[in-house]
Scaffold this active site. Structure first.
Site, short mmCIF file in Angstrom:
data_model
loop_
_atom_site.label_atom_id
_atom_site.label_comp_id
_atom_site.label_asym_id
_atom_site.label_seq_id
_atom_site.Cartn_x
_atom_site.Cartn_y
_atom_site.Cartn_z
N HIS A 67 -3.46 6.93 2.64
CA HIS A 67 -3.87 5.64 2.10
C HIS A 67 -5.26 5.29 2.65
CE1 HIS A 67 -4.22 1.54 1.08
NE2 HIS A 67 -3.88 1.08 2.26
N ASN A 111 -10.22 -0.56 0.35
CA ASN A 111 -8.77 -0.40 0.30
C ASN A 111 -8.25 -0.94 -1.04
OD1 ASN A 111 -6.00 -0.75 0.58
ND2 ASN A 111 -6.10 -1.50 2.67
N CYS A 134 0.81 -1.23 0.00
CA CYS A 134 0.00 0.00 0.00
C CYS A 134 0.84 1.27 0.00
CB CYS A 134 -0.96 -0.01 1.18
SG CYS A 134 -1.96 -1.50 1.25
#
Ligand code: COA
Length: 316
Positions: free
Chosen positions: A243, A273, A117
């Site tokens: 993020h 996500n 990520c």
């Protein structure tokens, strides 16, 4: 920070998510979960899942939009980079397949970065390094993930969190733009890992509580380090692009640093996500909505498997 080197200017953005939307209610039909639990614990309401689209397909869509918006000549690209942990093949890279689909010139190198990520922000750092020693002016950087194919749809602690999507930017160097970064890693295959096994076993495994704790300590630290290096106060930053893993993590960061939550754009409600794609999708959406003005100071922060973390200050 090495002083007096140019910063980066994001010339144009693009993003794409597969059309199939999977709501929390849809998930509650296949596992023991419910909309209320997911929204309360994560903020996520929907996510997009590929139906046959590959990582290359969605990266190409995002990249085409960014390139079209930039108006640049692809002969002026110094490289084509894709940040991803969910490539279509071990090899060739997604970047090489994007290169093929876009018909990029052969003198444009192409490769993937896997920092989970944090991948897109690692990518900004690598992109700047390449541009600093290249004769070419621009670089294409994508964050692209098809995470649905590595989700264990029987594990309600992970499958509710993730979605598929891609974001892309065209970057150039700029003497006028400030840039600082703070990147790090600490090897750990316990908190989050995707085993290198046959397809049945190649699924995301995660210790949610440990990842949560890691995130709420690491993200504030990244922001503080970036501000310190940039010699900026938190109020001088126009937007914090975090993020998009979990609304509670972002709210926790805002509260810990005493920064108004309105400075943290969130779209995790829509996408879940999307790992390396989350930061460029946010930038692209904000850009499309006219929220980014020249000179805006933007701190982007990523964290994830690896463990990895990364923060940068860029100027729009
Ligand atoms: N629906 C309903 N109940 C669920 C559930 C779901 N999808 N997932 C877990 N539960 C249950 C658990 O089984 C547990 O039940 P129990 O109390 O009867 O044992 C209860 O909910 C609490 O579980 P817990 O794991 O402690 O919840 P949590 O508040 O920590 O939330 C996460 C779980 C995964 C949402 C949270 O830990 C998280 O967001 N972690 C970070 C994950 C992340 O961002 N990863 C990506 C990083 S890049």
């Amino acid at each position: 920070m090495i002083p007096n080197l140019p910063g980066i200017h994001i010339v144009a953005t693009g993003h794409y998510a597969p059309p199939k939307v999977v709501t929390n209610d849809d998930l509650s039909e296949i596992i023991d979960t419910n909309d209320e639990w997911i929204k309360k614990r994560t903020g996520i309401e929907r996510r997009h899942f590929s139906e046959g689209e590959t990582n290359t397909d969605i990266a190409v869509n995002a990249a085409k939009e960014a390139l079209a918006n930039s108006g640049i000549d692809v002969n002026d690209l110094a490289a084509c980079i894709v940040a991803t942990f969910s490539p279509d093949y071990y090899s060739p890279s997604v970047a090489c397949m994007v290169h093929k689909e876009l018909g990029l010139p052969e003198d444009v190198p192409a490769f993937d970065i896997n920092a989970a990520c944090s991948g897109f922000i690692y990518g900004l750092e690598v992109a700047r390094g390449i541009l600093l020693q290249s004769e070419k002016k621009y670089l294409l950087l994508c964050g692209s993930e098809i995470i649905s194919k590595v989700l264990d749809m029987e594990d309600r602690g992970t499958c509710i969190l993730f979605g598929d999507g891609a974001g892309a930017v065209v970057i150039e160097l700029s003497e006028d733009k400030q840039y600082v970064s703070y990147l790090g890693a600490k090897g750990n295959s316990d908190y989050i890992f995707v085993p290198n096994a046959d397809d049945e076993k190649r699924k995301v495994h995660m210790e949610g509580n440990n990842v949560f704790r890691f995130a709420v300590t690491t993200v504030p630290k990244c922001i503080e380090e970036v501000l310190k290096k940039a010699n900026l106060s938190k109020d001088e930053v126009t937007h914090y692009v975090c993020h998009q893993a979990n609304k509670r993590i972002i709210e926790g960061v805002a509260s810990k640093l005493d920064i108004p939550i309105e400075k943290f754009y969130m779209n995790l409600m829509e996408y879940g996500n999307t790992s390396a794609a989350s930061v460029p999708i946010v930038l692209s959406e904000m850009n499309k909505d006219g929220m980014l003005k020249p000179g805006d100071k933007i701190v982007c922060v990523g964290f994830g498997a690896g463990l990895t973390w990364a923060g940068v200050l860029i100027e729009w």
